[in-house]
Structure formats: structure tokens, C-alpha cells
Design a protein around this motif. Structure first.
Motif, PDB file in Angstrom:
ATOM      1  N   GLY A   1      24.807  26.672   5.922  1.00 33.67           N
ATOM      2  CA  GLY A   1      25.381  26.118   6.754  1.00 33.67           C
ATOM      3  C   GLY A   1      24.751  25.304   7.849  1.00 33.67           C
ATOM      4  N   SER A   2      23.625  24.851   7.304  1.00 37.51           N
ATOM      5  CA  SER A   2      22.562  24.095   8.354  1.00 37.51           C
ATOM      6  C   SER A   2      22.864  22.519   8.118  1.00 37.51           C
ATOM      7  N   ASN A   3      22.388  21.621   8.944  1.00 34.35           N
ATOM      8  CA  ASN A   3      22.403  20.434   8.686  1.00 34.35           C
ATOM      9  C   ASN A   3      21.341  19.532   8.486  1.00 34.35           C
ATOM     10  N   LEU A   4      20.016  20.218   7.729  1.00 34.16           N
ATOM     11  CA  LEU A   4      18.750  19.540   7.680  1.00 34.16           C
ATOM     12  C   LEU A   4      18.755  18.184   6.949  1.00 34.16           C
ATOM     13  N   ALA A   5      19.988  17.905   6.017  1.00 35.25           N
ATOM     14  CA  ALA A   5      19.520  16.606   5.230  1.00 35.25           C
ATOM     15  C   ALA A   5      20.287  15.435   6.224  1.00 35.25           C
ATOM     16  N   GLU A   6      20.776  15.960   7.028  1.00 42.51           N
ATOM     17  CA  GLU A   6      21.560  14.857   8.042  1.00 42.51           C
ATOM     18  C   GLU A   6      20.233  14.291   9.285  1.00 42.51           C
ATOM     19  N   LYS A   7      19.125  15.304   9.157  1.00 37.67           N
ATOM     20  CA  LYS A   7      18.227  15.112  10.082  1.00 37.67           C
ATOM     21  C   LYS A   7      17.096  13.943   9.647  1.00 37.67           C
TER      22      LYS A   7
ATOM     23  N   GLU B   1      13.291  11.179  -0.324  1.00 40.68           N
ATOM     24  CA  GLU B   1      14.368  10.815  -1.367  1.00 40.68           C
ATOM     25  C   GLU B   1      14.474  12.034  -2.336  1.00 40.68           C
ATOM     26  N   ARG B   2      13.226  12.562  -2.530  1.00 40.71           N
ATOM     27  CA  ARG B   2      13.361  13.617  -3.279  1.00 40.71           C
ATOM     28  C   ARG B   2      13.764  14.998  -2.747  1.00 40.71           C
ATOM     29  N   LEU B   3      13.448  15.081  -1.497  1.00 38.61           N
ATOM     30  CA  LEU B   3      13.832  16.130  -0.700  1.00 38.61           C
ATOM     31  C   LEU B   3      15.224  16.275  -0.137  1.00 38.61           C
TER      32      LEU B   3
ATOM     33  N   SER C   1       0.906  -1.154  -0.097  1.00 37.53           N
ATOM     34  CA  SER C   1       0.051   0.069   0.013  1.00 37.53           C
ATOM     35  C   SER C   1       1.042   1.166  -0.093  1.00 37.53           C
ATOM     36  N   GLU C   2       0.370   2.312  -0.703  1.00 35.32           N
ATOM     37  CA  GLU C   2       0.991   3.703  -0.663  1.00 35.32           C
ATOM     38  C   GLU C   2       1.499   4.245   0.426  1.00 35.32           C
ATOM     39  N   ASN C   3       0.736   3.946   1.581  1.00 35.55           N
ATOM     40  CA  ASN C   3       1.067   4.830   2.640  1.00 35.55           C
ATOM     41  C   ASN C   3       2.314   4.035   3.373  1.00 35.55           C
ATOM     42  N   CYS C   4       2.846   2.935   3.023  1.00 33.98           N
ATOM     43  CA  CYS C   4       3.961   2.360   3.462  1.00 33.98           C
ATOM     44  C   CYS C   4       5.297   2.861   2.980  1.00 33.98           C
ATOM     45  N   TYR C   5       5.072   3.617   1.664  1.00 32.59           N
ATOM     46  CA  TYR C   5       6.536   3.824   1.173  1.00 32.59           C
ATOM     47  C   TYR C   5       6.575   5.178   0.651  1.00 32.59           C
ATOM     48  N   ILE C   6       5.336   6.045   0.572  1.00 30.82           N
ATOM     49  CA  ILE C   6       5.362   7.363  -0.015  1.00 30.82           C
ATOM     50  C   ILE C   6       6.254   8.208   0.653  1.00 30.82           C
ATOM     51  N   GLN C   7       6.313   8.060   2.209  1.00 32.44           N
ATOM     52  CA  GLN C   7       7.306   8.888   2.782  1.00 32.44           C
ATOM     53  C   GLN C   7       8.632   8.680   2.462  1.00 32.44           C
ATOM     54  N   ASP C   8       9.024   7.515   2.213  1.00 28.30           N
ATOM     55  CA  ASP C   8      10.301   7.477   1.852  1.00 28.30           C
ATOM     56  C   ASP C   8      10.825   7.932   0.326  1.00 28.30           C
ATOM     57  N   GLU C   9       9.844   7.999  -0.223  1.00 29.10           N
ATOM     58  CA  GLU C   9       9.917   8.517  -1.672  1.00 29.10           C
ATOM     59  C   GLU C   9       9.959  10.107  -1.665  1.00 29.10           C
ATOM     60  N   ILE C  10       9.083  10.674  -0.917  1.00 28.72           N
ATOM     61  CA  ILE C  10       9.075  12.236  -0.687  1.00 28.72           C
ATOM     62  C   ILE C  10      10.605  12.518  -0.146  1.00 28.72           C
TER      63      ILE C  10
ATOM     64  N   ALA D   1      20.037  19.230   0.952  1.00 29.14           N
ATOM     65  CA  ALA D   1      21.717  19.189   0.720  1.00 29.14           C
ATOM     66  C   ALA D   1      22.157  20.791   0.306  1.00 29.14           C
ATOM     67  N   LYS D   2      21.424  21.305  -0.630  1.00 28.57           N
ATOM     68  CA  LYS D   2      21.863  22.560  -1.436  1.00 28.57           C
ATOM     69  C   LYS D   2      21.565  23.579  -0.204  1.00 28.57           C
ATOM     70  N   VAL D   3      20.409  23.486   0.554  1.00 31.24           N
ATOM     71  CA  VAL D   3      20.224  24.396   1.719  1.00 31.24           C
ATOM     72  C   VAL D   3      21.452  24.499   2.557  1.00 31.24           C
ATOM     73  N   ASP D   4      21.486  23.212   3.032  1.00 32.40           N
ATOM     74  CA  ASP D   4      22.663  23.172   4.084  1.00 32.40           C
ATOM     75  C   ASP D   4      23.734  23.744   3.635  1.00 32.40           C
TER      76      ASP D   4
END
Length: 159
Positions: free
Chosen positions: A93-99, A79-81, A68-77, A86-89
Motif C-alpha cells: 500500500g505504498s506509492n514508491l513508483a509514483e515518487k 525504468e527497470r525498477l 555518454s552513459e552517465n546521461c542515460y543510465i539513471q533512466d534505464e535503471i 509497483a508490485k511493492v506498492d
């Protein structure tokens, strides 16, 4: 020697309960399972039900179970973010991608809940398809017609 009516009634009661248990034991509805393999391109998984039979035998694996989509949609979102974060980081100078979670929520090794559809779903297109279809067989409540509806456990940090 003749049996009393109470003994006879007791025997019929026990026989009926045993017969009913035999019928109900053959009906599959839902079960917890472990993901053995997950294909994130097709969103299908091979799973191993966690409950052993009453004699201790492990269940057979079920292959190519739709997820079911609810099991994997968060992973796909996420992955796209990740590249954008990383560009914003890099820029501020932040570490959003690491979070972001270290692992995907839907992956091999996680426990899931699978439900069994009432009818044979071989002729159903799957996914978001809402086509009417004629079942391919008279199969009812069979684990071959299972779908994964949820991932158990996990957290926002580790997936």
C-alpha cells in the motif's frame, strides 16, 4: 607619410591578434546544445548548439551524436525498477513508483554539454569499445566528432 615605429608596432599587434582570433574561432572544444531528437535504443542524439554566430545566425544541427552513459543510465535503471516498485506498492500500500521522476533525464528538449574530440572518430567503434583506430580523415576539433557528456538542469522529481 612615414608611420612612426609605435604606429607600425600597433598595426602588427592588431593584425596578429586578428589572425590568432581567426585560428582559435575555427577550433571547436565544447558547447551547450539543445537535444532535438534522442534515440534511447542507439543512445545517439540530434542537437542544436545554443550559441549563435557573431552575426546572429543560428548553428546547423549536428546529427547522430553519441551520448555518454552517465546521461542515460539513471533512466534505464529507473525504468527497470518501476514495475518492481509497483508490485511493492500493490503489496504494502505504498506509492514508491509514483515518487520516480515523471520524465527521463535524457530526452528531446533538454540542454546538454557536448565536447569535441581532437581527431576524427568515424573509425572508432564507440560505446565501451577501447579499440585503437586510424582516423578516417585529417579532421581536427570538428563538431562532427562531438559527444554529449552531460545533461544540464533537471531534478529528481521531474527529470
Amino acid at each position: 607619410m612615414a608611420q612612426s615605429q609605435n604606429e607600425e608596432r600597433d598595426m602588427w599587434y592588431k593584425a596578429t591578434r586578428k589572425f590568432m582570433h581567426g585560428i582559435v574561432a575555427g577550433i571547436q572544444c565544447a558547447f551547450p546544445a539543445k537535444v532535438i531528437k534522442y534515440d534511447n535504443a542507439t543512445h545517439k542524439a540530434d542537437i542544436l548548439p545554443l550559441a549563435n554566430s557573431s552575426n546572429g545566425d543560428t548553428s546547423a544541427q549536428y546529427l547522430d551524436i553519441p551520448v555518454s552513459e552517465n546521461c542515460y543510465i539513471q533512466d534505464e535503471i529507473l525504468e527497470r525498477l518501476k514495475p518492481e516498485l509497483a508490485k511493492v506498492d500493490a503489496h504494502v500500500g505504498s506509492n514508491l513508483a509514483e515518487k520516480l521522476p515523471k520524465r527521463r533525464l535524457m530526452r528531446a528538449g533538454v540542454p546538454v554539454v557536448a565536447v569535441v574530440l581532437d581527431r576524427d572518430n568515424d573509425n572508432w567503434e564507440g560505446g565501451r569499445a577501447v579499440n585503437n583506430y586510424v582516423p578516417n580523415s585529417s579532421r581536427l576539433h570538428d563538431a562532427n566528432d562531438a559527444i554529449i557528456i552531460g545533461v544540464l538542469g533537471g531534478d529528481a522529481k521531474n527529470g
